[in-house]
Scaffold this motif. Structure first.
Motif, mmCIF file in Angstrom:
data_model
loop_
_atom_site.group_PDB
_atom_site.id
_atom_site.type_symbol
_atom_site.label_atom_id
_atom_site.label_comp_id
_atom_site.label_asym_id
_atom_site.label_seq_id
_atom_site.Cartn_x
_atom_site.Cartn_y
_atom_site.Cartn_z
ATOM 1 N N LEU A 167 0.586 -1.073 -0.225
ATOM 2 C CA LEU A 167 0.108 0.057 -0.313
ATOM 3 C C LEU A 167 1.041 1.191 0.108
ATOM 4 O O LEU A 167 0.626 2.210 -0.196
ATOM 5 N N ALA A 168 1.941 1.171 0.001
ATOM 6 C CA ALA A 168 2.915 2.797 0.477
ATOM 7 C C ALA A 168 2.978 3.070 -1.251
ATOM 8 O O ALA A 168 3.023 4.462 -1.377
ATOM 9 N N PRO A 169 2.857 2.390 -2.616
ATOM 10 C CA PRO A 169 2.598 3.964 -3.379
ATOM 11 C C PRO A 169 1.096 4.032 -3.635
ATOM 12 O O PRO A 169 1.702 5.597 -4.036
ATOM 13 N N VAL A 170 0.677 3.651 -2.511
ATOM 14 C CA VAL A 170 -1.086 4.861 -2.796
ATOM 15 C C VAL A 170 -0.848 6.040 -1.741
ATOM 16 O O VAL A 170 -0.858 7.053 -2.403
ATOM 17 N N TRP A 171 -0.380 6.067 0.185
ATOM 18 C CA TRP A 171 -0.049 6.910 0.278
ATOM 19 C C TRP A 171 1.033 7.570 -0.333
ATOM 20 O O TRP A 171 0.940 9.041 0.150
ATOM 21 N N ILE A 172 2.212 7.000 -0.865
ATOM 22 C CA ILE A 172 2.843 8.442 -1.504
ATOM 23 C C ILE A 172 3.127 9.156 -2.354
ATOM 24 O O ILE A 172 3.384 10.335 -2.927
ATOM 25 N N ALA A 173 2.049 8.283 -3.911
ATOM 26 C CA ALA A 173 0.817 9.156 -4.216
ATOM 27 C C ALA A 173 0.207 10.120 -4.095
ATOM 28 O O ALA A 173 0.339 10.894 -4.524
ATOM 29 N N GLY A 174 -0.407 9.798 -2.360
ATOM 30 C CA GLY A 174 -1.361 10.645 -1.311
ATOM 31 C C GLY A 174 -0.355 12.275 -1.146
ATOM 32 O O GLY A 174 -1.467 13.161 -1.673
ATOM 33 N N VAL A 175 0.546 11.810 -1.734
ATOM 34 C CA VAL A 175 1.896 13.303 -1.262
ATOM 35 C C VAL A 175 2.050 13.389 -1.690
ATOM 36 O O VAL A 175 2.309 14.853 -2.031
ATOM 37 N N VAL A 176 2.094 12.856 -3.230
ATOM 38 C CA VAL A 176 2.673 13.433 -4.158
ATOM 39 C C VAL A 176 1.794 14.607 -5.264
ATOM 40 O O VAL A 176 2.176 15.195 -6.153
ATOM 41 N N ALA A 177 0.702 13.282 -5.082
ATOM 42 C CA ALA A 177 -0.476 13.895 -6.494
ATOM 43 C C ALA A 177 -1.034 15.698 -6.246
ATOM 44 O O ALA A 177 -1.189 16.049 -7.650
ATOM 45 N N PRO A 178 -0.862 15.671 -5.460
ATOM 46 C CA PRO A 178 -1.665 17.396 -5.579
ATOM 47 C C PRO A 178 -0.554 18.057 -5.488
ATOM 48 O O PRO A 178 -1.121 19.423 -6.504
ATOM 49 N N PHE A 179 0.625 18.380 -6.191
ATOM 50 C CA PHE A 179 1.358 19.119 -6.548
ATOM 51 C C PHE A 179 1.875 18.393 -8.523
ATOM 52 O O PHE A 179 1.863 19.337 -9.607
ATOM 53 N N VAL A 180 0.575 17.317 -8.669
ATOM 54 C CA VAL A 180 1.651 17.154 -9.990
ATOM 55 C C VAL A 180 -0.440 17.184 -10.916
ATOM 56 O O VAL A 180 -0.111 16.880 -12.416
ATOM 57 N N ILE A 181 -1.307 17.396 -9.971
ATOM 58 C CA ILE A 181 -2.326 16.653 -10.820
ATOM 59 C C ILE A 181 -3.664 18.009 -10.680
ATOM 60 O O ILE A 181 -3.606 18.587 -9.365
ATOM 61 N N ALA A 182 -3.613 18.360 -11.741
ATOM 62 C CA ALA A 182 -4.526 20.077 -11.498
ATOM 63 C C ALA A 182 -5.647 20.003 -10.290
ATOM 64 O O ALA A 182 -5.492 21.112 -9.477
ATOM 65 N N SER A 183 -6.399 19.250 -10.796
ATOM 66 C CA SER A 183 -7.331 19.415 -9.796
ATOM 67 C C SER A 183 -7.692 19.232 -7.656
ATOM 68 O O SER A 183 -7.678 19.610 -6.994
ATOM 69 N N LEU A 184 -6.301 18.462 -7.679
ATOM 70 C CA LEU A 184 -6.024 17.714 -6.070
ATOM 71 C C LEU A 184 -5.400 19.425 -5.682
ATOM 72 O O LEU A 184 -5.113 19.148 -4.829
ATOM 73 N N LYS A 185 -4.571 20.044 -6.967
ATOM 74 C CA LYS A 185 -3.878 21.151 -6.048
ATOM 75 C C LYS A 185 -5.144 21.889 -4.571
ATOM 76 O O LYS A 185 -3.866 22.349 -3.568
ATOM 77 N N PRO A 186 -5.591 22.419 -5.406
ATOM 78 C CA PRO A 186 -6.068 22.719 -3.615
ATOM 79 C C PRO A 186 -5.966 22.531 -2.831
ATOM 80 O O PRO A 186 -6.695 22.797 -1.445
ATOM 81 N N VAL A 187 -5.597 21.210 -3.017
ATOM 82 C CA VAL A 187 -5.824 20.085 -1.596
ATOM 83 C C VAL A 187 -4.003 19.800 -1.025
ATOM 84 O O VAL A 187 -4.093 18.918 0.178
ATOM 85 N N ARG A 188 -3.035 20.747 -1.844
ATOM 86 C CA ARG A 188 -1.728 20.213 -1.689
ATOM 87 C C ARG A 188 -1.553 20.373 0.578
ATOM 88 O O ARG A 188 -0.423 19.903 0.616
ATOM 89 N N PHE A 189 -2.513 21.483 0.600
ATOM 90 C CA PHE A 189 -1.914 21.619 2.470
ATOM 91 C C PHE A 189 -2.078 20.859 3.314
ATOM 92 O O PHE A 189 -1.055 19.973 4.264
ATOM 93 N N LEU A 190 -2.771 19.256 2.581
ATOM 94 C CA LEU A 190 -2.873 17.513 3.217
ATOM 95 C C LEU A 190 -1.691 17.292 2.787
ATOM 96 O O LEU A 190 -1.373 16.584 3.861
ATOM 97 N N ALA A 191 -1.335 17.633 1.853
ATOM 98 C CA ALA A 191 0.170 16.675 1.124
ATOM 99 C C ALA A 191 1.252 16.978 2.796
ATOM 100 O O ALA A 191 1.537 16.009 3.405
ATOM 101 N N ILE A 192 1.223 18.364 2.839
ATOM 102 C CA ILE A 192 2.075 18.774 3.617
ATOM 103 C C ILE A 192 1.936 18.356 5.056
ATOM 104 O O ILE A 192 2.775 18.641 5.895
ATOM 105 N N ALA A 193 0.396 18.569 5.703
ATOM 106 C CA ALA A 193 0.668 18.659 6.600
ATOM 107 C C ALA A 193 0.913 17.030 7.483
ATOM 108 O O ALA A 193 1.304 16.904 8.413
#
Length: 509
Positions: free
Chosen positions: A252-278
């Motif tokens: 499952l590591a690829p899933v949660w790691i993708a969750g950290v990375v995705a908000p910085f590379v997927i436009a629709s998820l950029k508004p929730v980048r604060f969650l990855a940083i948190a």
């Protein structure tokens, strides 16, 4: 990425996966017996207060209430079982809020269901059981507020935070991390919204009774927290990170790691980048403070959800999704193989054999765990009836006229709580201990001139007793190793006034 409009009442994916999670935990909840901390919480809850030395009041009060309904582990753990199902339901709904379709929703629900650490958190009723649900719900509400303009969601954030704070003070970790995440992104504008500050005020009001209790009792929790850091095993950062991958299931590591990375590379998820940083901030804070591995477990549902949405976005073709489904099936199989370390799916004999022949070994989170074969979460569910029977047998060896002037002093709150809950059949008096809340309760209305003492090295009693008589010894094969081999001795004729001695018995840890 197109958001599916599915009403919560018609979201059969959410309801179905939540039901499966509930059934899984309900089937295991009564398999062994009541955990050390659960025994302690029950005793605390039977003496209601706005706070206790080592925790806020919510879990003790619920523990006493639910245990009274059935006097068994299954009923005691019902709130934890419900929390496990609710988390899965929320994960599915959160994935949909972020624009994920059914594939992403299923992925999110499955991840939070099968991650071994998340399973283990709700294996017993403890102060952490509501954290994964509450922290994820706070993240969900913040997304609704910052991205969708749902300002009342900020008030509900305050309600959820306040209630969770009354269960465990660890909420401050997620609160600090979220502040860092918001300040580091354009979503920092939320700090200009008075609804946020009103929500914060609501949280403070709900949590205030516990804070006031701590303040009026000299902030014992801070003293205890300092002592707890000393007893934890020092785990090197690399080992800590590797262990995080293992306890959350390596597949499952690829899933949660993708969750950290995705908000910085997927436009629709950029508004929730604060969650990855948190998430990263909470991870760093735990590393810096040498916290245990489960301290940040409650942050993982959020990045699992983000990751599930990301993978569904990246792999939209049917053939690719078949591959992801196969990968998911392998992850389920691996979690099933690891699950005996998180949930009591095996008998005690089966668990002993499993650990002896399995590559999965429990990490020693505290120095005192040395020598214990089973994971602490299981070892501390076993042996308490044996312990009580052995102390009870020693108690009955004492002449009745001597018993009338005798108290029972033990070393820790697990031992004391076991005697308080299981000891009435032996007519035992309320147990005495200097450990945590038991120290605060003092002599509990007793003025003993003799003590039945359970401890190692009975020779240490000589300066305090006119006469020492050995009456027994503690032993239960599968209990924590340090609970075995303790002497049960009658200290007859105390040489010192126990009231004056009591401050020396204080043990906040």
């Amino acid at each position: 990425m197109v958001k599916e409009q599915v009403k919560w009442s018609a979201d059969y994916v959410a309801l179905g996966l939540a039901a499966l999670a509930f059934v899984l935990h309900a089937a295991c909840a009564g398999r062994y017996d009541v955990f050390r901390d659960e025994l302690y919480f029950i005793v605390c809850g039977r003496q209601p207060a706005f706070g206790y030395v080592d925790q806020p009041p919510l879990i003790p009060l619920l523990s006493a209430g639910f245990y009274a309904l059935g006097h068994n582990a299954w009923m005691l753990r019902l709130p934890a079982t419900l929390a496990a199902g609710a988390l899965v339901w929320l994960a599915v709904r959160f994935a949909r809020l972020l624009g994920g379709g059914t594939f992403a929703a299923i992925g999110a629900g499955v991840c939070v269901t099968i991650a071994p650490m998340l399973m283990g958190i709700v294996a017993v009723f403890n102060t952490t059981v509501f954290d994964p649900l509450a922290w994820t719900l706070i993240a969900y509400l913040l997304v609704k507020a910052t991205r969708d303009g749902d300002r009342p969601a900020l008030l509900w954030c305050g309600v959820v935070a306040g209630i969770d704070f009354e269960a465990k003070y660890a909420l401050y970790v997620w609160a600090i991390a979220l502040v860092v995440g918001l300040l580091a992104t354009p979503e920092r504008r939320i700090f200009r919204d008075r609804m946020l500050w009103l929500g914060a005020a609501i949280a403070i009001v709900i949590g205030l009774p516990s804070i006031l209790w701590q303040a009026t009792h000299g902030w014992p929790f801070l003293e205890l927290a300092a002592a707890a850091r000393a007893k934890n095993t020092d785990i090197p950062p690399l080992n800590f990170i590797i262990n995080q991958v293992l306890v959350m299931n390596p597949l499952l590591a690829p899933v949660w790691i993708a969750g950290v990375v995705a908000p910085f590379v997927i436009a629709s998820l950029k508004p929730v980048r604060f969650l990855a940083i948190a998430f990263l901030a909470s991870f760093a804070l735990t590393l810096i403070t040498h916290g245990k591995d489960y301290y940040i477990a409650s942050t993982y549902p959020t990045v699992f959800i983000l990751g599930a949405v990301a993978w569904a976005h990246w792999f939209r073709k049917a053939r690719a999704r078949i591959g992801l489904a196969v990968w998911g099936g392998l992850a389920v199989a691996l979690s099933a193989a690891i699950s005996p370390m998180a949930l009591p799916v095996l008998s005690v004999e089966g668990l002993r054999a499993y650990i002896a022949h399995s590559p999965f070994k429990p990490q020693q989170q505290e120095k005192s765990f040395k020598g214990t074969l089973l994971p602490q979460v299981f070892a501390d569910q076993l042996g308490w009836h044996d312990y009580t029977d052995q102390v009870g047998a020693a108690w009955r060896k004492i002449p009745a006229d001597v018993r009338a002037r005798t108290g029972i002093k033990v070393e820790n709150y697990g031992e004391a709580a076991a005697l308080d809950i299981y000891g009435p059949k032996y007519d035992l008096p309320p147990a005495l201990s200097g450990h945590n809340q038991y120290y605060q309760w003092g002599l509990r209305g007793q003025k003993p001139v003799n003590l039945l003492v359970v401890q190692n090295n009975p020779d240490r009693l000589e300066p305090y007793c006119q006469k020492t008589v050995i009456l027994g010894e503690t032993y239960s094969r599968d209990a924590m190793a340090y609970e075995n081999g303790k002497t049960i001795a009658l200290c007859q004729g105390l040489k010192v006034d126990i009231v004056k001695l009591w401050p020396e018995l204080k043990n906040f840890s």
